[in-house]
Write a protein that holds these residues in place. Structure first.
Motif, PDB file in Angstrom:
ATOM      1  N   GLY A  87      18.716  -0.426  27.855  1.00 55.98           N
ATOM      2  CA  GLY A  87      19.718   0.397  27.206  1.00 55.98           C
ATOM      3  C   GLY A  87      20.243   1.450  28.157  1.00 55.98           C
ATOM      4  O   GLY A  87      19.687   1.674  29.243  1.00 55.98           O
ATOM      5  N   THR A  88      21.315   2.129  27.729  1.00 52.69           N
ATOM      6  CA  THR A  88      21.977   3.070  28.620  1.00 52.69           C
ATOM      7  C   THR A  88      21.585   4.522  28.397  1.00 52.69           C
ATOM      8  O   THR A  88      21.656   5.328  29.309  1.00 52.69           O
ATOM      9  CB  THR A  88      23.505   2.992  28.440  1.00 52.69           C
ATOM     10  N   GLN A  89      21.205   4.889  27.160  1.00 54.43           N
ATOM     11  CA  GLN A  89      21.099   6.294  26.756  1.00 54.43           C
ATOM     12  C   GLN A  89      22.487   6.949  26.833  1.00 54.43           C
ATOM     13  O   GLN A  89      23.473   6.288  27.165  1.00 54.43           O
ATOM     14  CB  GLN A  89      20.100   7.070  27.610  1.00 54.43           C
ATOM     15  N   ILE A  90      22.575   8.221  26.519  1.00 56.46           N
ATOM     16  CA  ILE A  90      23.853   8.922  26.539  1.00 56.46           C
ATOM     17  C   ILE A  90      23.983   9.731  27.815  1.00 56.46           C
ATOM     18  O   ILE A  90      22.993  10.049  28.481  1.00 56.46           O
ATOM     19  CB  ILE A  90      24.019   9.826  25.295  1.00 56.46           C
ATOM     20  N   ARG A  91      25.213  10.070  28.162  1.00 56.86           N
ATOM     21  CA  ARG A  91      25.510  10.718  29.444  1.00 56.86           C
ATOM     22  C   ARG A  91      24.645  11.960  29.726  1.00 56.86           C
ATOM     23  O   ARG A  91      24.086  12.081  30.829  1.00 56.86           O
ATOM     24  CB  ARG A  91      26.991  11.078  29.517  1.00 56.86           C
ATOM     25  N   PRO A  92      24.517  12.930  28.778  1.00 60.72           N
ATOM     26  CA  PRO A  92      23.727  14.120  29.110  1.00 60.72           C
ATOM     27  C   PRO A  92      22.284  13.798  29.487  1.00 60.72           C
ATOM     28  O   PRO A  92      21.719  14.435  30.394  1.00 60.72           O
ATOM     29  CB  PRO A  92      23.793  14.965  27.830  1.00 60.72           C
ATOM     30  N   GLN A  93      21.677  12.819  28.812  1.00 57.76           N
ATOM     31  CA  GLN A  93      20.298  12.461  29.128  1.00 57.76           C
ATOM     32  C   GLN A  93      20.204  11.839  30.521  1.00 57.76           C
ATOM     33  O   GLN A  93      19.282  12.140  31.294  1.00 57.76           O
ATOM     34  CB  GLN A  93      19.766  11.487  28.084  1.00 57.76           C
ATOM     35  N   ILE A  94      21.149  10.959  30.833  1.00 62.21           N
ATOM     36  CA  ILE A  94      21.112  10.280  32.134  1.00 62.21           C
ATOM     37  C   ILE A  94      21.386  11.263  33.274  1.00 62.21           C
ATOM     38  O   ILE A  94      20.688  11.269  34.298  1.00 62.21           O
ATOM     39  CB  ILE A  94      22.138   9.127  32.168  1.00 62.21           C
ATOM     40  N   GLU A  95      22.374  12.108  33.104  1.00 60.51           N
ATOM     41  CA  GLU A  95      22.768  13.000  34.191  1.00 60.51           C
ATOM     42  C   GLU A  95      21.882  14.235  34.300  1.00 60.51           C
ATOM     43  O   GLU A  95      21.591  14.700  35.413  1.00 60.51           O
ATOM     44  CB  GLU A  95      24.221  13.423  33.997  1.00 60.51           C
TER      45      GLU A  95
END
Length: 335
Positions: A87-95
């Motif tokens: 899965g990708t997760q959401i942008r704030p979590q990834i960055e």
């Protein structure tokens, strides 16, 4: 119907997997929470006769080589019963939490799946590793680092999605789709399935080779006390999910789009209890399968009937083993 449910962390992974097996559960999955997503499944693989699934391993912070080795080892340990769910997760979590780039997630996910497949192909068929993409490049595999053919073959790769673009990508490149749990029966049929058919058509794929695995939030109780606890925990979970812009389309489909704005505003002020209070009974029973075991089983069958013969339980509140066993029994035909 096959039923999968979660195990949480490595501390009691073996004991809990064995207990779930006795209840009739077909497989266990892990997710990216406070513990590693692969370690509990390594322990659970010793139980036997249980399917194992990452649901999901966050893809972008990991390199395809890392994912391939972890998946290959779990496929070996489980005698061919492992599925790599990504899965990708959401942008704030990834960055902000993982500290890596998030841009163009659908394109990146499609390429990552292709890269892992190229690595599997190298190991299993002896094909020279020569993957050159926009995001990933793998052109070296010396014998020292090559585990060789897996006697159970490479594990299938599923992609977690809910929105149309990632759902289409999953159907185009992966072996299966993990339908993320913040959804409804209507959203599944009116939004998810059309995107699946589009992706399969673009990829020129046979629908019979593609698996749709829905995840359903379960608020089950066999007593008033148990139901009240399940409802309270589920309202908190739905409030948290609903505050995320990525899940607004589910709410909008049912005419609740403004709720996402309100929940998001409350989340930024840390008013978590107030968020739960905005989840009324109509929202609760539309998104979650709620009630006594027989009622929840009937709801799940209505949701996924004709779409899948498998379901993943997402349980924000842990019911008693007796209640859990009763629910599983209704779904697997043991009751």
């Amino acid at each position: 119907m096959k039923v999968y449910t979660a195990i949480y962390g490595p501390a009691n992974a073996v004991e809990r997997t064995a207990a779930l097996r006795e209840m009739g559960v077909s497989g266990v999955f892990t997710f990216e929470g406070p513990h590693d997503v692969f370690a509990p499944l390594t322990l659970a693989s010793t139980v036997g006769d249980m399917d194992l699934l990452t649901n999901v391993a966050i893809a972008f912070p990991r390199n395809p080589i890392h994912l391939a080795h972890q998946a290959n080892d779990l496929q070996l340990l489980s005698s061919g019963r492992f599925t790599l769910g990504l899965g990708t997760q959401i942008r704030p979590q990834i960055e902000k939490r993982f500290g890596v780039e998030f841009g163009r997630p659908t394109a990146r996910m499609g390429e990552l799946v292709a890269a892992v497949r190229a690595i599997f192909d190298c190991w299993n068929t002896g094909t020279r590793l020569d993957f050159r993409g926009e995001y990933y490049r793998h052109t070296l595999m010396t014998p020292t680092f090559n585990p060789g053919p897996n006697p159970f073959g490479p594990p299938p790769i599923f992609v977690g999605a809910l929105g149309p673009r990632m759902t289409r990508t999953a159907a185009e490149v992966a072996d299966g789709l993990l339908v993320m749990p913040f959804n409804s029966a209507r959203y599944l049929r009116e939004r998810v399935l059309p995107a699946v058919w589009e992706g399969l058509a673009v990829g020129g794929r046979d629908p019979r080779t593609f698996t749709i695995l829905p995840e359903v939030i379960v608020a089950v109780g066999d007593t008033d006390e148990e139901q009240a606890a399940a409802d309270a925990a589920t309202r908190k979970l739905l409030g948290f999910y609903g505050s995320t812009p990525a899940y607004r389309p589910v709410l909008e489909l049912h005419g609740w789009g403004d709720l996402q704005t309100d929940l998001n505003a409350l989340s930024k002020r840390g008013r978590w209890q107030d968020m739960a209070r905005l989840i009324d009974d109509d929202i609760l029973e539309t998104i979650a399968a709620r009630g006594k075991p027989a009622q929840v089983a009937a709801d799940i069958r209505d949701r996924v009937g004709g779409i899948s013969d498998r379901v993943c339980f997402y349980q924000p509140y842990a019911p008693s083993d007796r209640t859990m066993g009763e629910l599983v029994g209704y779904l697997t035909g043991d009751r």
